[in-house]
Design a protein around this motif. Structure first.
Motif, PDB file in Angstrom:
ATOM      1  N   ARG A  46      -8.205  -3.542  13.327  1.00 33.03           N
ATOM      2  CA  ARG A  46      -9.198  -2.492  13.093  1.00 33.03           C
ATOM      3  C   ARG A  46      -8.585  -1.100  13.244  1.00 33.03           C
ATOM      4  O   ARG A  46      -8.877  -0.180  12.470  1.00 33.03           O
ATOM      5  N   ARG A  47      -7.717  -0.952  14.238  1.00 31.11           N
ATOM      6  CA  ARG A  47      -7.051   0.345  14.418  1.00 31.11           C
ATOM      7  C   ARG A  47      -6.166   0.663  13.225  1.00 31.11           C
ATOM      8  O   ARG A  47      -6.085   1.802  12.777  1.00 31.11           O
ATOM      9  N   ILE A  48      -5.483  -0.350  12.709  1.00 32.30           N
ATOM     10  CA  ILE A  48      -4.631  -0.149  11.535  1.00 32.30           C
ATOM     11  C   ILE A  48      -5.482   0.229  10.320  1.00 32.30           C
ATOM     12  O   ILE A  48      -5.153   1.177   9.576  1.00 32.30           O
ATOM     13  N   LEU A  49      -6.601  -0.467  10.115  1.00 32.94           N
ATOM     14  CA  LEU A  49      -7.460  -0.181   8.975  1.00 32.94           C
ATOM     15  C   LEU A  49      -8.085   1.212   9.071  1.00 32.94           C
ATOM     16  O   LEU A  49      -8.240   1.917   8.064  1.00 32.94           O
ATOM     17  N   ASN A  50      -8.421   1.624  10.275  1.00 29.75           N
ATOM     18  CA  ASN A  50      -9.029   2.944  10.455  1.00 29.75           C
ATOM     19  C   ASN A  50      -8.055   4.092  10.256  1.00 29.75           C
ATOM     20  O   ASN A  50      -8.455   5.235  10.065  1.00 29.75           O
ATOM     21  N   GLU A  51      -6.759   3.770  10.313  1.00 28.58           N
ATOM     22  CA  GLU A  51      -5.737   4.785  10.151  1.00 28.58           C
ATOM     23  C   GLU A  51      -5.275   4.918   8.707  1.00 28.58           C
ATOM     24  O   GLU A  51      -4.400   5.709   8.397  1.00 28.58           O
ATOM     25  N   GLU A  52      -5.850   4.086   7.833  1.00 27.45           N
ATOM     26  CA  GLU A  52      -5.361   4.079   6.450  1.00 27.45           C
ATOM     27  C   GLU A  52      -5.495   5.463   5.825  1.00 27.45           C
ATOM     28  O   GLU A  52      -6.529   6.116   5.943  1.00 27.45           O
ATOM     29  N   ALA A  59       0.843  -1.199   0.000  1.00 31.98           N
ATOM     30  CA  ALA A  59       0.000   0.000   0.000  1.00 31.98           C
ATOM     31  C   ALA A  59       0.876   1.245   0.000  1.00 31.98           C
ATOM     32  O   ALA A  59       2.042   1.213   0.408  1.00 31.98           O
ATOM     33  N   GLU A  60       0.295   2.347  -0.446  1.00 36.44           N
ATOM     34  CA  GLU A  60       1.052   3.597  -0.497  1.00 36.44           C
ATOM     35  C   GLU A  60       1.575   3.984   0.893  1.00 36.44           C
ATOM     36  O   GLU A  60       2.673   4.535   1.026  1.00 36.44           O
ATOM     37  N   ASN A  61       0.794   3.673   1.901  1.00 37.24           N
ATOM     38  CA  ASN A  61       1.206   3.992   3.276  1.00 37.24           C
ATOM     39  C   ASN A  61       1.661   2.734   4.030  1.00 37.24           C
ATOM     40  O   ASN A  61       1.440   2.607   5.233  1.00 37.24           O
ATOM     41  N   TYR A  62       2.291   1.834   3.306  1.00 35.21           N
ATOM     42  CA  TYR A  62       2.790   0.580   3.882  1.00 35.21           C
ATOM     43  C   TYR A  62       3.627   0.849   5.138  1.00 35.21           C
ATOM     44  O   TYR A  62       4.589   1.622   5.123  1.00 35.21           O
ATOM     45  N   ASN A  63       3.236   0.207   6.219  1.00 28.42           N
ATOM     46  CA  ASN A  63       3.950   0.234   7.505  1.00 28.42           C
ATOM     47  C   ASN A  63       4.154   1.645   8.083  1.00 28.42           C
ATOM     48  O   ASN A  63       5.053   1.851   8.906  1.00 28.42           O
ATOM     49  N   ARG A  64       3.328   2.597   7.678  1.00 32.93           N
ATOM     50  CA  ARG A  64       3.404   3.908   8.327  1.00 32.93           C
ATOM     51  C   ARG A  64       2.756   3.883   9.708  1.00 32.93           C
ATOM     52  O   ARG A  64       3.096   4.692  10.564  1.00 32.93           O
ATOM     53  N   TYR A  65       1.816   2.962   9.868  1.00 32.69           N
ATOM     54  CA  TYR A  65       1.134   2.875  11.158  1.00 32.69           C
ATOM     55  C   TYR A  65       2.107   2.397  12.230  1.00 32.69           C
ATOM     56  O   TYR A  65       2.899   1.473  12.007  1.00 32.69           O
ATOM     57  N   ARG A  74      -5.430  -4.913   2.720  1.00 32.62           N
ATOM     58  CA  ARG A  74      -6.706  -4.383   2.248  1.00 32.62           C
ATOM     59  C   ARG A  74      -6.612  -4.108   0.751  1.00 32.62           C
ATOM     60  O   ARG A  74      -5.610  -3.590   0.273  1.00 32.62           O
ATOM     61  N   HIS A  75      -7.665  -4.486   0.025  1.00 30.01           N
ATOM     62  CA  HIS A  75      -7.714  -4.287  -1.429  1.00 30.01           C
ATOM     63  C   HIS A  75      -6.442  -4.838  -2.094  1.00 30.01           C
ATOM     64  O   HIS A  75      -5.842  -4.194  -2.967  1.00 30.01           O
ATOM     65  N   ASP A  76      -6.020  -6.014  -1.657  1.00 29.53           N
ATOM     66  CA  ASP A  76      -4.862  -6.712  -2.238  1.00 29.53           C
ATOM     67  C   ASP A  76      -3.529  -6.018  -1.986  1.00 29.53           C
ATOM     68  O   ASP A  76      -2.531  -6.334  -2.641  1.00 29.53           O
ATOM     69  N   SER A  77      -3.488  -5.067  -1.080  1.00 29.97           N
ATOM     70  CA  SER A  77      -2.247  -4.368  -0.761  1.00 29.97           C
ATOM     71  C   SER A  77      -1.936  -4.515   0.727  1.00 29.97           C
ATOM     72  O   SER A  77      -2.833  -4.390   1.572  1.00 29.97           O
ATOM     73  N   PHE A  79       0.136  -3.306   6.626  1.00 26.20           N
ATOM     74  CA  PHE A  79       1.000  -3.450   7.794  1.00 26.20           C
ATOM     75  C   PHE A  79       1.581  -4.859   7.798  1.00 26.20           C
ATOM     76  O   PHE A  79       0.870  -5.827   7.550  1.00 26.20           O
ATOM     77  N   GLU A  80       2.877  -4.938   8.076  1.00 22.23           N
ATOM     78  CA  GLU A  80       3.565  -6.226   8.061  1.00 22.23           C
ATOM     79  C   GLU A  80       4.661  -6.194   9.126  1.00 22.23           C
ATOM     80  O   GLU A  80       5.571  -5.367   9.066  1.00 22.23           O
ATOM     81  N   SER A  81       4.531  -7.075  10.102  1.00 22.28           N
ATOM     82  CA  SER A  81       5.503  -7.102  11.200  1.00 22.28           C
ATOM     83  C   SER A  81       5.970  -8.532  11.436  1.00 22.28           C
ATOM     84  O   SER A  81       5.137  -9.444  11.577  1.00 22.28           O
TER      85      SER A  81
END
Length: 387
Positions: free
Chosen positions: A381-387, A66-72, A94-97, A100-102
């Motif tokens: 959910r917190r990660i998705l809401n911060e997208e 995602a454009e904001n990959y791992n910014r959260y 989300r949407h195939d992107s 967040f990956e840890s």
């Protein structure tokens, strides 16, 4: 210590060792293996013989970042919670992107983990494919149509659908903690076919859900009889290559050249196991190709409400066909679930997939689910809401 006392001590020690050796050698094979390896671990690939489930190197589909990959940035309490249960992988897609990956505890995106009972959902998917192909004629077929010897007592009444919904009534004790339980026998033993086909059916089939790993193993033997292929080969041909996996996967066997442990032991990476979440989200469709019919997927991901739940009190509302269904914030979320906290969630409202792999799960239950399962969804959910 005097010389005579030393001799007595030495003789006593030798005697103890000899006695323990005799006792050890008198144990059945599976119990000896359990004592050597003790409790199951996620990185047990070298412990057992295995079959390779090959990917197609020339036909790989990769997750985008995602454009904001791992910014959260995880809240400190959430990060501490992941570490407290020895999480090794946590992905939110989300949407195939990948959003967040840890990877933690020395893990990375190339290491494979045993999925344990999350493997059961894979067997459920393969059953749907065999049904779609006409190799299994009906889910209401008796198991004996495919395994003719399965006719002792109430065995004769068990159907394929009963096995898919964990309502087959098999005399199976779901316990890894006991040295002599049938589950320990299945995991560490070398005679899976004899074990599960020889167990009696003690509860009337098709009445009540009761989680029994042996019923998934029996389902796998039905699949092999129906398709004429090993479970590994069928999975490779019908799922792994069509889903364009990044890496080879592995299926652990009960012995060299033996049977796949269908109830527990598919090995893969966090990114590749997320593909099963994507397949659930798209109701069996992979980039335009219907790998599993939508009709079967609809039943697979819908609670088998015609059964009683595990307590025999209410209608079953949390298990479909080899798949768990969590009710979270008003939404039914299909998920795959393994004994050490291997969880793959498909969240339809968010077009999202969550993967958590680790070495430990929480031991406290709320209904049929451990409390960590909800906590991971809260974090996602917190990660998705911060997208």
């Amino acid at each position: 210590m005097s010389l005579s006392r030393k001799k007595k001590w030495l003789c006593g020690s030798i005697g103890t060792v000899l006695l323990l050796s005799v006792v050890y050698m008198s144990l059945p094979y599976y119990a000896r293996q359990a004592l050597v390896h003790w409790m199951p671990v996620i990185d047990d690939l070298e412990t057992f013989h295995r079959n390779v489930v090959h990917h197609a190197p020339g036909d790989v589909w990769h997750w985008e970042r995602a454009e904001n990959y791992n910014r959260y940035r995880l809240l400190p309490a959430d990060s501490a919670y992941l570490d407290s249960l020895h999480t090794v992988s946590f992905l939110v897609i989300r949407h195939d992107s990948i959003l967040f990956e840890s990877y933690r505890d020395g893990w990375n995106d190339t290491l494979t983990s045993n999925l344990y009972s999350a493997t059961k959902t894979i067997v459920g998917l393969l059953t749907g494919i065999a049904l779609d192909e006409g190799k299994i004629h009906s889910l209401d077929d008796k198991v004996s149509r495919y395994i003719p010897s399965y006719t002792k007592g109430m065995q004769a009444d068990v159907t394929v659908r009963n096995l898919l919904t964990m309502s087959g009534g098999m005399a199976w004790d779901e316990s890894y903690a006991s040295l002599f339980s049938v589950t320990t026998h299945g995991y560490y033993g070398n005679d899976l076919y004899r074990l599960v086909t020889g167990l009696e059916v003690t509860d009337r089939p098709g009445v009540q859900f009761s989680y029994r790993s042996g019923e998934t193993q029996l389902l796998a033997f039905v699949l092999e009889a129906a398709t004429g292929e090993t479970l590994s080969r069928y999975a490779e041909e019908k799922l792994w290559k069509p889903m364009q996996a990044e890496r080879d996967a592995y299926w652990l066997l009960d012995k060299e050249g033996g049977d796949e442990k269908a109830f527990c032991c598919f090995h893969t990476t966090a990114r590749d196991v997320a593909r099963f979440g994507r397949l659930m989200l798209h109701r069996g469709n992979w980039n335009g190709e219907q790998l599993v019919s939508q009709a079967y997927m609809d039943e697979m991901l819908r609670p088998a409400s015609y059964l009683k739940d595990q307590w025999g009190r209410d209608s079953l509302n949390y298990y479909g066909l080899q798949t768990w269904i969590m009710h979270y914030h008003g939404e039914a979320i299909p998920c795959m679930r393994g004994m050490l906290g291997q969880y793959i969630y498909a969240i339809p409202s968010e077009d999202a997939i969550v993967v958590r792999l680790g070495r430990k799960r929480h031991d406290v239950y709320e209904g049929p689910f451990t409390v960590d399962m909800t906590r991971y969804l809260d974090i996602a959910r917190r990660i998705l809401n911060e997208e």
